[in-house]
Write a protein that holds these residues in place. Structure first.
Motif, mmCIF file in Angstrom:
data_model
loop_
_atom_site.group_PDB
_atom_site.id
_atom_site.type_symbol
_atom_site.label_atom_id
_atom_site.label_comp_id
_atom_site.label_asym_id
_atom_site.label_seq_id
_atom_site.Cartn_x
_atom_site.Cartn_y
_atom_site.Cartn_z
ATOM 1 N N GLY C 102 11.849 17.593 3.081
ATOM 2 C CA GLY C 102 12.099 16.284 2.495
ATOM 3 C C GLY C 102 10.862 15.111 2.539
ATOM 4 O O GLY C 102 10.721 14.596 1.793
ATOM 5 N N LYS C 105 7.846 16.325 0.333
ATOM 6 C CA LYS C 105 8.017 15.898 -1.079
ATOM 7 C C LYS C 105 8.142 14.490 -1.224
ATOM 8 O O LYS C 105 7.520 14.142 -2.560
ATOM 9 N N ALA C 106 8.141 13.530 -0.449
ATOM 10 C CA ALA C 106 7.918 12.120 -0.669
ATOM 11 C C ALA C 106 6.341 11.931 -0.379
ATOM 12 O O ALA C 106 6.195 10.788 -1.102
ATOM 13 N N ASP C 127 10.296 24.860 -3.015
ATOM 14 C CA ASP C 127 9.730 23.777 -3.654
ATOM 15 C C ASP C 127 8.300 23.143 -3.186
ATOM 16 O O ASP C 127 7.870 22.558 -3.547
ATOM 17 N N ASP C 168 22.703 24.327 3.635
ATOM 18 C CA ASP C 168 22.611 23.804 2.275
ATOM 19 C C ASP C 168 21.384 22.752 1.741
ATOM 20 O O ASP C 168 21.375 21.835 1.230
ATOM 21 N N ASP C 169 20.317 23.393 2.245
ATOM 22 C CA ASP C 169 18.828 22.668 1.602
ATOM 23 C C ASP C 169 18.148 23.705 0.929
ATOM 24 O O ASP C 169 18.467 24.998 0.834
ATOM 25 N N PRO C 170 17.181 23.349 0.168
ATOM 26 C CA PRO C 170 16.457 24.313 -0.765
ATOM 27 C C PRO C 170 16.018 25.458 -0.039
ATOM 28 O O PRO C 170 15.921 26.627 -0.456
ATOM 29 N N GLU C 173 18.949 27.823 0.178
ATOM 30 C CA GLU C 173 19.544 28.152 -1.192
ATOM 31 C C GLU C 173 18.377 29.389 -1.621
ATOM 32 O O GLU C 173 18.662 30.283 -2.220
ATOM 33 N N GLN C 194 28.380 32.176 2.909
ATOM 34 C CA GLN C 194 29.099 30.811 3.327
ATOM 35 C C GLN C 194 28.009 29.696 3.573
ATOM 36 O O GLN C 194 26.796 30.104 4.222
ATOM 37 N N GLN C 195 28.240 28.660 2.934
ATOM 38 C CA GLN C 195 27.086 27.799 2.930
ATOM 39 C C GLN C 195 27.505 26.472 3.995
ATOM 40 O O GLN C 195 28.612 26.176 4.069
ATOM 41 N N VAL C 196 26.755 26.290 4.758
ATOM 42 C CA VAL C 196 27.180 25.282 5.803
ATOM 43 C C VAL C 196 26.215 24.062 5.605
ATOM 44 O O VAL C 196 25.056 24.013 5.347
ATOM 45 N N PRO C 197 27.009 22.712 5.860
ATOM 46 C CA PRO C 197 26.126 21.398 5.758
ATOM 47 C C PRO C 197 25.215 21.311 7.057
ATOM 48 O O PRO C 197 25.516 22.024 8.148
ATOM 49 N N ARG C 198 24.239 20.878 6.822
ATOM 50 C CA ARG C 198 23.061 20.788 8.041
ATOM 51 C C ARG C 198 23.520 20.100 9.092
ATOM 52 O O ARG C 198 23.032 20.434 10.555
#
Lengths: 291, 295, 375
Positions: C102, C105-106, C127, C168-170, C173, C194-198
């Motif tokens: 993150g 990218k910024a 990315d 669930d981040d790039p 994925e 299964q996808q898990v939130p951070r």
């Protein structure tokens, strides 16, 4: 079988939320102070327990005792030096909330500086699940969590109903001015509320350290959910807070049955939202709508 | 050096817009929202998408952002209508956490944690905003506009009704004020204006992701309002300046262990919040006697 | 009174800016999360870079002393941009160490515009390959890791049924996408994803669903503290299958976790005893930190050394050390001898390096299969 498994997991999780929520509700109900720094107490308790066992290798009872001592001191400190001065000259909800929040930020960062920012666990065999039925894994800690929660709630109930101080606390919740008429000291009672309420996080924090693990942000996270539990259960009701805690624990766990795991945390807040919109009084709270 | 200060100034302006708009509901209307970062985010995402998918310039994208934010703000206004104080805080917390999940998981729209990159520069009919100095002018212009709008609202009869509601809701409604409508409008206005900040942010960084719109951000914004001072127009701007300069200032202090700067910064504003609440609840810029009434 | 206070604080901040950029040393920057939940990584990366700086100065590899200026990104995009701006326009460094997708990218556009090189040695999301000419990666990105690992698991270990838990981040994925392609290609099947939130900390329910799917192997694509929680709770809740991760498993949070014993993960093939440079790094790291080094240590050491080697060449040819010249030099040279073997830069600024598969054994990890080269 999956459903039963998720149910038991949910009860274990719920026990932790319930204990924290009841502590918060006790404080808020008796003193009307929105003590969000309660999460900071949770963090302190968890880390002291972990440090006593992992770093110092003391007996777990010592760890618990240390956690209780510090957490109670913290609660008393907040009451005496932060909330009381504020309430003395202004006491708006806003002011108290912000001060509590500020304190929670301070404690979270101090803990991070002193103990490190990683995730820590207390490794005990209690968290290992055994297969008690085909496809059903239950760890001793699940049973312990549920039993501990129930024991504490029964104990708290007896205390509030049958002791002089307990009755005083209930009176304080109902009508602080009347309490003085009967010769009781509101400030002294407030201290008891803070001390007792804070102490309730210790079993929850210890259980969390042994099962999920802790990090400096854990108190804030649990506090958020316990706050939701208090509202769902009904502000002003300890039973409600306990039910709310168990309900949210179950909801979070059972959500995985049908939904993708990434949505399970959202479920807690959807429930909170629904309650606030349709039934702000919660399950058992006294109706307290817009003034 | 100039580029560095320019960058700080743009970010301060953006955050000042957020602080001023938060103060509108918090300080003037007494609505305690911990979800302001949500509207910042909605504004940023909407603006970015309109610019990228529809080729919208700054004005169109920002207008769309404001509309989207105002719409979502109804989700916050609904609880605001029925409950207050502690319930409302919890509701706003709930909304913030829900928004966090949506921002992270609704990848088709928000790009999830990967976010949206390569947002084109802000366009006006005839020219493009490309240099940091131009962004600064744009940001300051927006800040001035937002403050003007808020100032006008506050001094209008709408503003007086708001303050009446803040001080005593029962009395206000006894006087015939439609409390529900007024509160809803206040929340909608605040969110729409916050979306302007979101739009600026998206164009300036040309990248947005959920990490800029978390609960931490909402707390950060609340700290700005509180430390700067509520219920005054300039207070939140002061708060924004101080809070944004704090990490910069700390980074210049010699002898501070690098690993602890972020924690120390948070401790400083946590401490500021606690001390101010005890000794000076009006904030640094506020006035001593904030007749806000007991709740 | 208030205005005065305001002006004082602004003046104070600017006064420090009057510090002149000394011509006495050569500076590079580091924009790392030194505080907040990812501070352990910031500390790890900056310590590794610091040793490289020590070595470069001790060996007098450059004409002047090499100095690293560290700024705290706090792992958020906004703060990362402020920090990057400070490094670029105040400290005027030509080269910045970076971390976390993150933030990267910024800050990439800032570096791109100012022609300052940013180097990533920790993130592996795909990315990171698309952030422009001035964003380099010295760590092989995740697609290479999965391609190296999958054939080994399916063919040599006979683990055919895969259950995946991914964040669930790039990066998560990307791992899913790679596994979805390469597992069937090698003869296996994905039985559960299964996808898990951070921010998630609760995995008992997920563990139950994993058990339900009856896999042979469970792949965990998470990072930081969360991956350790996943491992612990999976084991606590009766998941007995082989656990597998990606290079993030080399973090001490996992390697020292008792429940992680036996887990496999791909990472760079670093033979700490293999050559003089690696031995020296390992020795100094152990002396300072009292633990074994891992691939991240190698990466950030390498990131600094890439600069040193490029700068050396530039000094020799009489060119100033600017980002633009560094980029040109890198494209001209292309391959470097680094800790972990030959580092070959691909045109998009990523690298190919020899990979290896390790098993967690409570220490530095046991090498199970080495020298895997994936293009």
């Amino acid at each position: 079988m999956l459903l039963l498994q998720l149910l038991i997991n949910g009860l274990q999780l719920g026990a932790i939320y319930a204990l924290t929520a009841v502590g918060f509700a006790l404080i808020f109900g008796s003193t009307k102070v929105f003590h969000v720094a309660h999460g900071a107490a949770f963090t302190l308790a968890g880390y002291l327990f972990w440090w006593s066992i992992n770093a110092q290798e003391w007996h777990w009872a010592v760890g618990l005792a240390l956690a209780v001592a510090v957490v109670v001191a913290f609660g008393l400190f907040m009451e005496r030096f932060i909330y009381r001065p504020i309430q003395r000259h202004e006491g708006a909800f806003f002011t108290v909330f912000v001060a509590a929040f500020g304190m929670q930020v301070i404690v979270q960062n101090l803990v991070g500086m002193v103990f490190g920012r990683g995730f820590e666990t207390v490794t005990v065999s209690l968290s290992r699940a055994a297969e008690i039925a085909p496809g059903l894994f239950v760890a001793p800690i699940a049973g312990i969590a549920i039993v501990v929660a129930i024991v504490f709630f029964i104990g708290l109930n007896l205390f509030l109903l049958h002791t002089h101080v307990g009755t005083g606390l209930r009176a304080l919740a109902d009508n602080p001015d009347l309490v003085r008429v009967f010769g009781l000291e509101p400030t002294r009672l407030a201290q008891v509320a803070f001390g007792l309420g804070s102490a309730l996080v210790v079993p929850a924090a210890a259980l969390t350290a042994m099962s999920q693990g802790i990090n400096p942000g854990i108190g804030a996270h649990i506090m958020l959910i316990s706050l939701a539990a208090t509202i769902v259960g009904g502000i002003g009701s300890l039973k409600g807070a306990a039910y709310g805690g168990f309900l949210l624990g179950l909801a979070e766990s059972l959500a995985v049955w049908k939904l993708d795991p990434q949505w399970s945390e959202a479920v807690t807040f959807v429930i909170l939202f629904v309650f606030i919109i349709f039934r702000p009084a919660g399950f058992l709270g006294r109706a307290q709508g817009a003034k | 050096m100039l580029a560095y200060l320019n960058n700080l100034a743009v970010l301060i302006s953006i955050n000042a817009i957020l602080a001023v708009t938060l103060n509108f509901v918090l300080g003037y209307a007494g609505i305690f929202s911990l979800a302001h970062a949500v509207f910042f985010g909605v504004g940023a995402y909407t603006s970015a998408l309109v610019a990228m998918k529809l080729g919208g310039g700054f004005l169109l994208s920002t207008a769309a952002a404001m509309a989207a934010s105002a719409l979502i703000s109804l989700a916050l206004a609904l609880p605001a209508l029925r409950v207050r104080g502690e319930y409302f805080v919890a509701a706003s917390l709930g909304l913030q956490m829900l928004a966090l999940t949506v921002f992270s998981e609704w990848k088709v729209v928000t790009g999830g944690i990967g976010g949206i990159s390569n947002i084109p520069p802000a366009r006006f009919p005839g020219f493009e905003i490309s240099s940091p100095a131009q962004y600064l002018v744009l940001a300051l212009g927006c800040l001035a506009l937002v403050m003007l709008v808020v100032a006008l609202l506050v001094r209008s009869s709408f503003g007086r009704s708001l303050k009446a509601i803040r001080d005593d809701e029962t009395a206000a409604s006894a006087f015939g004020k439609n409390v529900a409508v007024i509160k809803t409008i206040a929340v909608a206005v605040s969110s729409a204006l916050a979306a302007v900040a979101g739009s600026l942010y998206a164009f300036y960084l040309s990248f947005v992701n959920v990490e800029s719109f978390t609960l931490d951000t909402s707390v950060y914004l609340m700290a700005m309002v509180i430390i700067g001072g509520t219920a005054t127009l300039v207070g939140p701007v002061v708060g924004a300046v101080l809070i944004l300069l704090l990490p910069a200032a700390l980074s210049y202090l010699p002898g501070l262990p690098q690993t602890e700067v972020g924690s120390i910064q948070q401790i400083v504003y946590g401490l500021a919040m606690v001390l101010l609440m005890i000794f000076r609840p009006g904030g640094l810029w506020g006035f001593r006697d904030q007749s806000r009434g007991d709740r | 009174m208030k205005i005065k206070r305001l002006l004082v604080s602004v003046a104070a901040a600017s006064a420090f800016a009057a510090l002149p950029a000394t011509g006495q040393d050569i500076r590079i920057g580091a924009n790392l999360p030194m505080s907040g939940p990812n501070a352990e990584y910031g500390e790890l990366f900056s310590s590794a870079a610091a040793i490289a700086i020590e070595h470069a100065n001790a060996d007098k590899m450059l004409s002047k002393k090499l100095v690293m200026v560290i700024e705290d990104s706090q792992a958020t995009p906004q703060q990362g941009v402020v920090a990057m701006n400070k490094l670029v326009s105040v400290e005027k460094v030509p080269y910045v160490l970076s971390a976390f997708t993150g933030v990267s990218k910024a800050i990439a556009p800032v570096g791109d515009k100012a022609k300052v090189v940013s180097v990533n040695g920790g993130g592996i999301g795909p990315d990171l390959a698309e952030l422009g000419d001035y964003f380099w990666n010295v760590i092989p990105l995740v697609n290479l890791e999965v391609q190296a690992l999958t054939p080994y698991l399916v063919k040599e270990r006979g683990l055919k049924k895969f259950a995946l838990l991914y964040v669930d981040d790039p990066a998560g994925e990307a791992i899913k996408k790679e596994l979805d392609i390469h597992v069937p290609k090698n003869g296996g099947t994905m039985v559960s994803s299964q996808q898990v939130p951070r921010a998630s900390q609760q995995f008992a329910g997920i563990a139950a669903k994993v058990r339900e799917a009856q896999p042979d192997v469970v792949f965990i694509a998470s990072f930081g503290t969360q991956q350790a929680q996943i491992v612990k709770q999976l084991r606590d809740n009766g998941v007995k299958q082989q656990l597998v991760g990606y290079s993030a498993f080399s973090s001490p949070t996992i390697t020292k976790l008792p429940e992680a014993k036996g887990a496999l993960f791909p990472s760079q093939d670093v033979n700490w005893d293999g050559d003089a440079i690696s031995k020296r790094l390992a020795r100094d790291w152990k002396a300072k930190k009292n633990k074994e080094p891992n691939a991240y240590v190698a990466n950030y050491y390498n990131a600094v050394m890439v600069f040193v080697k490029l700068a050396q060449a530039l000094e020799k040819s009489g060119h100033p050390i600017t980002g633009e010249n560094l980029l040109r030099q890198r494209k001209a040279v292309g391959t470097f001898d680094m800790v972990g073997g030959k580092m070959r830069f691909l045109p998009n600024g990523t690298v190919s390096m020899p990979l290896a598969i390790y098993e967690i054994d409570g220490g530095a990890g046991k090498l199970v299969k080495g020298n895997l080269i994936v293009e």
